[in-house]
Scaffold this motif. Structure first.
Motif: not given
Length: 284
Positions: A153-157, A172-175, A230-237
């Protein structure tokens, strides 16, 4: 008697190609010796079989290297007068991804994998002993996947995990993370042999620029329709470092392990995940 003829031929060729005497190499049980003379100089080709396997030796007065290569077993021994640089494209990786993650996510190692090329354009420095240092850019694509009842899940990044909506059937759910990688790797050869190949070890660090990430979740709704989010806006290092080690098991194949002490996501509230992968590296 053959030994003395071969030594004399090599010494003759060496003296014709340089003012200073070259090293002398002795071959056991040679089967074929060819001496080639032409206006450009003298060349020697020797092949045979000894206790270490089949060998082929080629000497060219116009070359800086004298090389011994086995035609079987993958053994490669090189006598170099100088260290040298090469440009390489190698390190085709396929592995399975694991690492640190909450058990409730139920990430499946058999369905979580990585694909990559260590060096899309690499620069290799080889010393006089045949050991080498390789550096240059590459790419890697990682996929973490779960088909259980828990999803990303993604909530405010902030990346977390949770359940699916009531009444739907999880698929399925995948990163997925795509990275530009910059390996700096040292390869050390040993006298040991496995399956006729000199055992060698590679180790080093890989700097990663994690250029893109996405979280894709799919389920089947009450009407039987497949739905994807599909979510692409999140806190990825964006920057991380991996530690890499491998061992060569045959002339073209290595077993590798790769670990990153960095969290995949930024933010204290995001779920803690770290990469660890094992797999095979194809060397051309």
């Amino acid at each position: 008697m053959k030994h003395y003829i071969i030594i004399a031929a090599i010494t003759l060729a060496a003296s014709a190609s340089a003012t200073e005497p070259d090293s002398t190499i002795t071959f056991d049980r040679p089967e074929r010796v060819v001496i080639i003379e032409n206006p450009g100089g003298t060349g020697i080709a020797i092949s045979g079989h000894n206790d270490e396997g089949d060998y082929n030796y080629n000497f060219d007065r116009n070359s800086d290297n004298a090389t011994i290569l086995s035609s079987e077993g993958g053994l490669s021994l090189t006598r170099r007068r100088h260290s040298e640089f090469d440009i390489v494209v190698d390190g085709f990786n396929f592995g399975f991804v694991g690492g640190q993650a909450p058990s409730v996510l139920d990430l499946e190692a058999g369905k979580s994998f990585e694909l990559g090329i260590l060096h899309v354009l690499g620069f290799r420095y080889t010393n006089s002993h045949g050991n080498h240092l390789t550096f240059g850019p590459g790419i890697v694509w990682r996929n973490h996947r779960t088909t259980g009842n828990t999803r990303f899940t993604v909530n405010d990044g902030t990346v977390g995990y949770g359940g699916y909506a009531e009444g739907v059937t999880p698929r399925f759910s995948r990163l997925k993370v795509f990275s530009l990688q910059f390996p700096l790797l040292w390869c050390q050869k040993t006298p040991l042999r496995v399956f006729g190949t000199r055992l060698s070890f590679t180790a080093g660090a890989i700097a990663n620029w994690n250029a893109h990430g996405s979280i894709l979740t799919s389920w089947t709704d009450e009407n039987g329709d497949k739905v994807k989010e599909n979510i692409t806006d999140f806190g990825l290092r964006r920057f991380s470092v991996d530690f890499y080690a491998s061992v060569r098991i045959c002339p073209f194949l290595q077993i590798y392990a790769r670990y990153s002490p960095y969290k995949i996501f930024t933010g204290a509230a995001s779920v803690t995940m770290k990469n660890f992968s094992t797999g095979l590296t194809l060397q051309l």
